[in-house]
Design a protein around this motif. Structure first.
Motif, mmCIF file in Angstrom:
data_model
loop_
_atom_site.group_PDB
_atom_site.id
_atom_site.type_symbol
_atom_site.label_atom_id
_atom_site.label_comp_id
_atom_site.label_asym_id
_atom_site.label_seq_id
_atom_site.Cartn_x
_atom_site.Cartn_y
_atom_site.Cartn_z
ATOM 1 N N PHE A 234 0.829 -1.202 0.000
ATOM 2 C CA PHE A 234 0.000 0.000 0.000
ATOM 3 C C PHE A 234 0.869 1.260 0.000
ATOM 4 C CE2 PHE A 234 -3.356 -2.705 2.314
ATOM 5 C CZ PHE A 234 -3.844 -3.157 1.105
ATOM 6 N N ARG A 235 2.029 1.188 0.637
ATOM 7 C CA ARG A 235 2.976 2.310 0.576
ATOM 8 C C ARG A 235 3.420 2.534 -0.867
ATOM 9 N NH1 ARG A 235 8.449 2.940 0.354
ATOM 10 N NH2 ARG A 235 9.385 4.686 1.501
ATOM 11 N N GLY A 236 3.685 1.432 -1.580
ATOM 12 C CA GLY A 236 4.089 1.541 -2.973
ATOM 13 C C GLY A 236 2.988 2.122 -3.837
ATOM 14 N N ILE A 237 1.740 1.693 -3.599
ATOM 15 C CA ILE A 237 0.607 2.243 -4.350
ATOM 16 C C ILE A 237 0.517 3.753 -4.145
ATOM 17 C CG2 ILE A 237 -1.916 2.296 -4.476
ATOM 18 C CD1 ILE A 237 -1.917 -0.681 -3.853
ATOM 19 N N ASP A 238 0.804 4.192 -2.924
ATOM 20 C CA ASP A 238 0.722 5.609 -2.592
ATOM 21 C C ASP A 238 1.802 6.424 -3.305
ATOM 22 O OD1 ASP A 238 -0.374 7.790 -0.945
ATOM 23 O OD2 ASP A 238 1.561 7.730 0.069
ATOM 24 N N ARG A 239 2.989 5.820 -3.528
ATOM 25 C CA ARG A 239 4.129 6.597 -4.005
ATOM 26 C C ARG A 239 4.506 6.354 -5.463
ATOM 27 N NH1 ARG A 239 8.463 7.423 0.775
ATOM 28 N NH2 ARG A 239 7.009 7.641 2.516
ATOM 29 N N LEU A 240 4.002 5.286 -6.067
ATOM 30 C CA LEU A 240 4.447 4.908 -7.407
ATOM 31 C C LEU A 240 3.292 4.968 -8.409
ATOM 32 C CD1 LEU A 240 6.494 1.747 -6.341
ATOM 33 C CD2 LEU A 240 7.469 3.935 -7.098
ATOM 34 N N PRO A 241 3.599 5.105 -9.702
ATOM 35 C CA PRO A 241 2.551 5.011 -10.714
ATOM 36 C C PRO A 241 1.881 3.645 -10.664
ATOM 37 C CG PRO A 241 4.584 5.893 -11.667
ATOM 38 C CD PRO A 241 4.921 5.409 -10.291
ATOM 39 N N PRO A 242 0.579 3.561 -10.940
ATOM 40 C CA PRO A 242 -0.140 2.287 -10.815
ATOM 41 C C PRO A 242 0.452 1.154 -11.638
ATOM 42 C CG PRO A 242 -1.633 4.062 -11.474
ATOM 43 C CD PRO A 242 -0.287 4.669 -11.326
ATOM 44 N N THR A 243 0.898 1.461 -12.876
ATOM 45 C CA THR A 243 1.464 0.388 -13.699
ATOM 46 C C THR A 243 2.796 -0.103 -13.158
ATOM 47 O OG1 THR A 243 2.244 2.150 -15.175
ATOM 48 C CG2 THR A 243 0.294 0.922 -15.859
ATOM 49 N N SER A 244 3.560 0.765 -12.499
ATOM 50 C CA SER A 244 4.813 0.337 -11.876
ATOM 51 C C SER A 244 4.535 -0.681 -10.781
ATOM 52 C CB SER A 244 5.561 1.541 -11.288
ATOM 53 O OG SER A 244 6.180 2.304 -12.280
ATOM 54 N N VAL A 245 3.514 -0.385 -9.971
ATOM 55 C CA VAL A 245 3.169 -1.297 -8.879
ATOM 56 C C VAL A 245 2.704 -2.637 -9.435
ATOM 57 C CG1 VAL A 245 1.654 -1.646 -6.894
ATOM 58 C CG2 VAL A 245 2.576 0.619 -7.365
ATOM 59 N N SER A 246 1.822 -2.604 -10.425
ATOM 60 C CA SER A 246 1.264 -3.854 -10.931
ATOM 61 C C SER A 246 2.320 -4.702 -11.642
ATOM 62 C CB SER A 246 0.088 -3.571 -11.870
ATOM 63 O OG SER A 246 0.484 -2.755 -12.947
ATOM 64 N N LEU A 247 3.294 -4.061 -12.323
ATOM 65 C CA LEU A 247 4.357 -4.826 -12.969
ATOM 66 C C LEU A 247 5.194 -5.596 -11.960
ATOM 67 C CD1 LEU A 247 5.636 -2.416 -15.771
ATOM 68 C CD2 LEU A 247 4.807 -4.748 -16.112
ATOM 69 N N LEU A 248 5.273 -5.088 -10.725
ATOM 70 C CA LEU A 248 6.032 -5.790 -9.695
ATOM 71 C C LEU A 248 5.435 -7.159 -9.392
ATOM 72 C CD1 LEU A 248 6.763 -2.882 -7.174
ATOM 73 C CD2 LEU A 248 8.352 -3.930 -8.783
ATOM 74 N N GLY A 249 4.158 -7.351 -9.747
ATOM 75 C CA GLY A 249 3.525 -8.650 -9.539
ATOM 76 C C GLY A 249 4.225 -9.771 -10.286
ATOM 77 N N LEU A 250 5.024 -9.442 -11.298
ATOM 78 C CA LEU A 250 5.767 -10.480 -12.023
ATOM 79 C C LEU A 250 6.787 -11.173 -11.122
ATOM 80 C CD1 LEU A 250 6.467 -8.613 -15.402
ATOM 81 C CD2 LEU A 250 4.765 -10.400 -14.979
ATOM 82 N N THR A 251 7.182 -10.517 -10.024
ATOM 83 C CA THR A 251 8.135 -11.167 -9.116
ATOM 84 C C THR A 251 7.506 -12.353 -8.387
ATOM 85 O OG1 THR A 251 7.587 -9.683 -7.275
ATOM 86 C CG2 THR A 251 9.358 -8.995 -8.752
ATOM 87 N N ASN A 252 6.169 -12.375 -8.306
ATOM 88 C CA ASN A 252 5.486 -13.457 -7.588
ATOM 89 C C ASN A 252 5.795 -14.834 -8.188
ATOM 90 O OD1 ASN A 252 3.495 -15.342 -6.695
ATOM 91 N ND2 ASN A 252 2.146 -13.670 -6.106
#
Length: 311
Positions: A234-252
């Motif tokens: 949620f901290r990342g959602i607050d500070r980063l562009p939405p697509t940046s946050v969602s792309l991080l899901g590839l690490t899963n």
């Protein structure tokens, strides 16, 4: 902007990315923890014990309750992120191979991009969309096998879960935050956990016995994979562009694959190595091309002192 200021901005952006990436990376260990430490065939119990205890602890630690319209906003986000998302994820996990679920989940950046266009009026760079598509292809090569079965209900559940989390990301970006990420995580986890509790008691009940390994698994998922991970998410959602946050899901799926190699003794085929490389490249390229720091968050107002005896 001076060179020093630009360097500081890039450093903060990289730090925000790294902290936000901890969340999906920790979620990548969920499969290993579930299969090795948790009781078998208890998806709702796992979801409830993952959400409710962590939520109550954070709620007690933060000693803040929502105010005004943040009551209904917290309920909406809590149901999207936990109350509805967790059961759908576990339902999909029991009906689909992990590779199919991971591949469906990897389309989330595309869903977020579409929702951002409609709700936030933010148009992601074309190169970022290409990175998202490449990431989905890489995850498919990494996780899908020829024996993968395609259960329609499982696919529907996973698509719904992925879409719900995408909606939560965009709404959280639109609404901002009135409190710290830890406090808001506590609100949402408590809402989701309370919604799951009666369903769990009615359908699965309480296990007859709990082993030390079960306790360790639940503690890891609740503390590391939920309380800490979602606060950073949620901290990342607050500070980063939405697509940046969602792309991080590839690490899963990438971390899940590495965990399988190191803990379960699994091996990779040539095409899985190619898929891992493509997914990693898409993740790096997408973040590099999308390095547009979000506007600085508005700090929450200082809390008003409360009379003695009030939480």
């Amino acid at each position: 902007m001076t060179a020093t200021a630009a360097s500081g901005t890039r450093s903060r952006y990289a730090s925000d990315l790294a902290l936000a990436a901890f969340a999906p990376a920790s979620w990548g260990t969920t499969y290993v923890v579930t299969t090795t430490l948790l009781p078998a065939d208890r998806p709702l119990l796992a979801a409830t014990l993952r959400a409710l205890p962590a939520g109550l602890v954070l709620l007690a630690a933060g000693r803040r309750l929502p105010r005004g319209d943040w009551w209904w906003k917290s309920i909406v986000l809590g149901m999207l992120n936990f109350g509805a998302f967790f059961p759908l994820i576990f339902f999909a996990a029991y009906r689909l191979p992990g590779g199919v679920a991971a591949t469906i989940g990897s389309v989330q950046p595309l869903v977020v991009a579409l929702l951002s266009l409609g709700i936030l009026r933010v148009s992601p760079a074309r190169a970022v969309l290409y990175s998202a598509l490449a990431g989905t292809g890489g995850v498919a090569l990494l996780t899908l096998t020829a024996e993968a079965r395609l259960d329609p209900l499982g696919i529907a559940a996973m698509l719904t879960a992925t879409s719900l989390m995408a909606v939560a990301i965009v709404l959280a970006k639109k609404w901002g935050r009135p409190e710290s990420p830890l406090v808001m995580t506590g609100w949402q986890l408590t809402v989701g956990g309370l919604a799951l509790l009666p369903l769990t008691l009615l359908t699965e009940g309480v296990p007859a016995s709990v082993t030390a390994g079960n306790v360790l698994g639940f503690a890891y998922l609740g503390i590391v994979g939920t309380a800490i991970a979602y606060a950073l998410w949620f901290r990342g959602i607050d500070r980063l562009p939405p697509t940046s946050v969602s792309l991080l899901g590839l690490t899963n799926p990438m971390v899940a694959t590495l965990a399988g190699l190191l803990i379960l003794g699994q091996t990779l085929t040539f095409w899985q190595v190619v898929g891992f490389t493509i997914a990693l490249g898409a993740l790096i390229a997408g973040q590099s091309l999308n390095r547009r720091p979000a506007p600085p968050a508005v700090e929450a107002p200082a809390p008003v002192p409360q009379p003695a005896g009030r939480a």
